[in-house]
Write a protein that holds these residues in place. Structure first.
Motif, mmCIF file in Angstrom:
data_model
loop_
_atom_site.group_PDB
_atom_site.id
_atom_site.type_symbol
_atom_site.label_atom_id
_atom_site.label_comp_id
_atom_site.label_asym_id
_atom_site.label_seq_id
_atom_site.Cartn_x
_atom_site.Cartn_y
_atom_site.Cartn_z
ATOM 1 N N LEU A 159 0.819 -1.214 0.000
ATOM 2 C CA LEU A 159 0.000 0.000 0.000
ATOM 3 C C LEU A 159 0.858 1.272 0.000
ATOM 4 N N GLU A 160 2.024 1.191 0.598
ATOM 5 C CA GLU A 160 2.914 2.360 0.620
ATOM 6 C C GLU A 160 3.349 2.765 -0.787
ATOM 7 N N LYS A 161 3.432 1.795 -1.691
ATOM 8 C CA LYS A 161 3.996 2.036 -3.020
ATOM 9 C C LYS A 161 2.958 2.105 -4.137
ATOM 10 N N VAL A 162 1.824 1.423 -3.986
ATOM 11 C CA VAL A 162 0.867 1.290 -5.073
ATOM 12 C C VAL A 162 0.173 2.615 -5.373
ATOM 13 N N ASP A 163 -0.189 2.836 -6.635
ATOM 14 C CA ASP A 163 -0.927 4.050 -7.001
ATOM 15 C C ASP A 163 -2.427 3.798 -6.883
ATOM 16 N N ASP A 164 -3.207 4.897 -6.887
ATOM 17 C CA ASP A 164 -4.664 4.818 -6.695
ATOM 18 C C ASP A 164 -5.335 3.901 -7.704
ATOM 19 N N GLU A 165 -4.965 4.052 -8.971
ATOM 20 C CA GLU A 165 -5.640 3.302 -10.029
ATOM 21 C C GLU A 165 -5.392 1.804 -9.900
ATOM 22 N N THR A 166 -4.142 1.411 -9.633
ATOM 23 C CA THR A 166 -3.837 -0.013 -9.481
ATOM 24 C C THR A 166 -4.562 -0.594 -8.277
ATOM 25 N N LEU A 167 -4.584 0.142 -7.176
ATOM 26 C CA LEU A 167 -5.294 -0.306 -5.979
ATOM 27 C C LEU A 167 -6.778 -0.474 -6.271
ATOM 28 N N ALA A 168 -7.368 0.490 -6.963
ATOM 29 C CA ALA A 168 -8.795 0.399 -7.306
ATOM 30 C C ALA A 168 -9.068 -0.827 -8.165
ATOM 31 N N ASN A 169 -8.198 -1.104 -9.104
ATOM 32 C CA ASN A 169 -8.381 -2.277 -9.975
ATOM 33 C C ASN A 169 -8.309 -3.577 -9.177
ATOM 34 N N VAL A 170 -7.400 -3.634 -8.209
ATOM 35 C CA VAL A 170 -7.292 -4.826 -7.361
ATOM 36 C C VAL A 170 -8.567 -5.014 -6.544
ATOM 37 N N LEU A 171 -9.068 -3.938 -5.957
ATOM 38 C CA LEU A 171 -10.298 -4.029 -5.151
ATOM 39 C C LEU A 171 -11.480 -4.483 -5.996
ATOM 40 N N TYR A 172 -11.504 -4.047 -7.237
ATOM 41 C CA TYR A 172 -12.610 -4.422 -8.130
ATOM 42 C C TYR A 172 -12.451 -5.849 -8.660
ATOM 43 N N ASP A 173 -11.254 -6.169 -9.129
ATOM 44 C CA ASP A 173 -11.028 -7.468 -9.772
ATOM 45 C C ASP A 173 -11.058 -8.629 -8.782
ATOM 46 N N PHE A 174 -10.477 -8.428 -7.586
ATOM 47 C CA PHE A 174 -10.349 -9.530 -6.635
ATOM 48 C C PHE A 174 -11.349 -9.471 -5.484
ATOM 49 N N GLY A 175 -12.037 -8.350 -5.341
ATOM 50 C CA GLY A 175 -13.045 -8.240 -4.294
ATOM 51 C C GLY A 175 -14.424 -7.949 -4.833
ATOM 52 N N GLU A 176 -14.507 -7.729 -6.151
ATOM 53 C CA GLU A 176 -15.779 -7.371 -6.787
ATOM 54 C C GLU A 176 -16.444 -6.191 -6.066
ATOM 55 N N GLU A 177 -15.578 -5.249 -5.656
ATOM 56 C CA GLU A 177 -16.031 -4.065 -4.940
ATOM 57 C C GLU A 177 -16.430 -2.978 -5.933
ATOM 58 N N ARG A 178 -17.723 -2.652 -5.966
ATOM 59 C CA ARG A 178 -18.243 -1.676 -6.932
ATOM 60 C C ARG A 178 -17.762 -0.254 -6.656
ATOM 61 N N HIS A 179 -17.420 0.042 -5.428
ATOM 62 C CA HIS A 179 -16.991 1.400 -5.067
ATOM 63 C C HIS A 179 -15.466 1.442 -4.900
ATOM 64 N N SER A 180 -14.777 0.690 -5.720
ATOM 65 C CA SER A 180 -13.334 0.518 -5.571
ATOM 66 C C SER A 180 -12.542 1.817 -5.689
ATOM 67 N N ARG A 181 -12.918 2.699 -6.610
ATOM 68 C CA ARG A 181 -12.136 3.921 -6.828
ATOM 69 C C ARG A 181 -12.250 4.875 -5.632
ATOM 70 N N ARG A 182 -13.444 4.979 -5.108
ATOM 71 C CA ARG A 182 -13.658 5.837 -3.948
ATOM 72 C C ARG A 182 -12.891 5.312 -2.734
ATOM 73 N N ILE A 183 -12.938 4.022 -2.534
ATOM 74 C CA ILE A 183 -12.249 3.407 -1.398
ATOM 75 C C ILE A 183 -10.743 3.493 -1.580
ATOM 76 N N ALA A 184 -10.266 3.277 -2.798
ATOM 77 C CA ALA A 184 -8.824 3.351 -3.063
ATOM 78 C C ALA A 184 -8.279 4.736 -2.754
ATOM 79 N N ARG A 185 -8.999 5.776 -3.137
ATOM 80 C CA ARG A 185 -8.551 7.144 -2.849
ATOM 81 C C ARG A 185 -8.438 7.374 -1.347
ATOM 82 N N ALA A 186 -9.434 6.871 -0.604
ATOM 83 C CA ALA A 186 -9.423 7.043 0.846
ATOM 84 C C ALA A 186 -8.260 6.299 1.489
ATOM 85 N N ILE A 187 -7.987 5.121 1.020
ATOM 86 C CA ILE A 187 -6.876 4.335 1.567
ATOM 87 C C ILE A 187 -5.543 5.032 1.310
ATOM 88 N N LYS A 188 -5.372 5.577 0.117
ATOM 89 C CA LYS A 188 -4.113 6.219 -0.236
ATOM 90 C C LYS A 188 -3.922 7.551 0.490
#
Length: 338
Positions: A159-188
Motif C-alpha cells: 500500500l505504501e507504493k501502489v498508485d490509486d488506479e492499481t489499488l482500485a483495480n485490485v479491489l474491483y477485480d479480486f473483491g468485486e467491490e463496486r466502489h473501488s475507486r472511492r475506497i482506493a482514494r481514501a486508503i491512499k
C-alpha cells in the motif's frame, strides 16, 4: 529454504473446524460415504492445504499402513502443526510451499502421480481469528495478510507504493467491490498502514452503501489478501497440474468459499470433462479435445453444519474422477498437429 517458524503457543491454539470434512475425505477416496471401519486404502494422497490438519487426520484413519500422505501449506504455523503430525505418523510428508509447486515438489520426493488430491482454498479460521496476521477487520493487528510470513511483501508494504488506479483495480477485480475507486482514494490518503482496524474504519467511512449484516471492509480485505498471496494464480496453476498428477481413476476434490475461486474450479472441470473449450467455439471444425475428468459433482454443507459452523455457509466442494485418457501437454498436442 524458508525461514525458521516462530509461531507462539497462542497462535497454535486457534481452533479450526474443517468444512465439509466427511464429504471431502470420502470424495478424495472415491466413495460415497466413509465406512464405520477403515477402508485401509493404499496409494499416495495429497492434502494441498493442510491448515490445522482436519481433513488430513480423518483421511489418515482410512489409509493403509503402506499409504503416503503429502501435505502442503504456505503458513509457517500450519507447517509446525503438520510436522508434529508427521513425527507421530510416518506416512505423512510435509512441504512448506504453495500448492502451485505441486509437480516440482512431488518430483523431489520421487512421486510423479497420486491417487487422490484435495484442497480447501482460502483463509482458515485460525488465520482470521489471530489478529496479528492482519486478515481480520474485527481484530486489530499489523496490515500483513501474507499466508507465508517468511517471504514476500505485506499488504502494508504494498500500500505504501501502489498508485490509486492499481489499488482500485485490485479491489474491483479480486473483491468485486463496486466502489473501488472511492475506497482506493481514501486508503491512499492514510498517513500510515499499521492497524487493520484503522484501515477497516477508513474503508467503512469511504463506502457509500453496504449490505446489511456484512462489514463494508469485507470485499476490500478479501481483494488485498487474494492479490498479495497470488491466490487465484496459484489455484489456476494447481488445477492445471492436477491433470497429469492424478492417476487414472484417481480423485480431485476442491473446496472453495467465494465466487472467484468456485467459478474457476467449475469452468476448469467443465472444460476438461466435456472436451469443450471457449477458444474452439468459432472454429468451423473444432478439434477433438480429450476429456480428462468424469462429470463433476458439487456438494454443499448440510443445514446442521452451517448451524454449527456459520463460516461453512458459502463453501462448495467440487469433485471429479480422472479418466484413463493419457495426458498430452499443449506443446505435444501442437507438435502432433503439425
Amino acid at each position: 529454504m524458508p525461514a525458521q517458524n516462530t509461531a507462539t503457543p497462542d497462535q497454535l491454539s486457534f481452533a479450526h473446524d474443517a468444512v465439509l470434512l466427511q464429504e471431502a475425505v470420502a470424495a478424495v477416496l472415491g466413495v460415497k460415504s466413509l465406512p464405520e471401519n477403515s477402508l485401509q486404502a493404499s496409494g499416495i494422497y495429497v492434502d494441498a492445504t493442510f491448515g490445522r490438519g482436519g481433513h488430513s487426520r480423518l483421511l489418515l484413519t482410512q489409509l493403509a499402513a503402506d499409504a503416503q500422505l503429502i501435505v502442503f501449506d504456505k503458513d509457517p504455523t500450519a507447517i509446525t502443526v503438520a510436522r508434529e503430525l508427521a513425527a507421530e505418523d510416518k506416512r505423512v510428508h510435509v512441504i512448506h510451499d504453495s500448492f502451485a509447486s505441486l509437480t516440482e515438489s512431488l518430483a523431489a520426493l520421487g512421486i510423479s502421480q497420486v491417487d487422490g488430491l484435495m484442497a480447501d482454498l482460502g483463509v482458515s479460521s485460525p488465520q482470521i481469528d489471530d489478529g496479528s496476521r492482519g486478515f481480520s477487520f474485527m481484530r486489530d493487528g499489523a496490515v500483513d495478510m501474507r499466508m507465508d510470513t517468511t517471504r514476500g511483501q505485506s499488504v502494508a508494504e504494498w500500500l505504501e507504493k501502489v498508485d490509486d488506479e492499481t489499488l482500485a483495480n485490485v479491489l474491483y477485480d479480486f473483491g468485486e467491490e463496486r466502489h473501488s475507486r472511492r475506497i482506493a482514494r481514501a486508503i491512499k490518503e492514510m498517513s500510515r498502514y499499521t492497524s487493520t482496524l484503522e484501515l477497516a474504519e477508513v474503508i467503512k467511512v469511504a463506502h457509500p452503501k453496504w449490505q446489511k449484516g456484512k462489514h463494508p471492509a469485507t470485499q476490500s480485505f478479501q481483494a488485498m489478501r487474494i492479490f498479495i498471496n497470488n491466490e487465484l494464480g496459484d489455484v489456476d496453476s494447481f488445477l492445471e497440474q492436477s491433470i497429469p498428477i492424478i492417476k487414472a481413476g484417481g480423485q480431485l476434490a476442491v473446496i472453495s468459499f467465494h465466487s472467484l475461486e468456485d467459478r474457476r474450479i467449475k469452468q476448469f472441470l467443465q472444460r476438461h470433462s466435456k472436451g469443450q473449450y471457449p477458444e474452439d467455439e468459432k472454429l468451423p471444425m473444432p478439434p477433438n479435445r480429450p476429456r480428462y475428468f468424469s462429470k463433476p459433482k458439487r456438494i454443499g454443507p448440510s443445514k446442521s453444519e452451517v448451524a454449527g459452523n456459520p463460516r461453512s455457509r458459502s463453501a462448495w466442494l467440487r469433485t471429479a474422477t480422472r479418466t484413463d485418457v493419457v495426458y498430452q501437454s499443449e506443446q505435444s498436442s501442437e507438435s502432433m498437429q503439425s
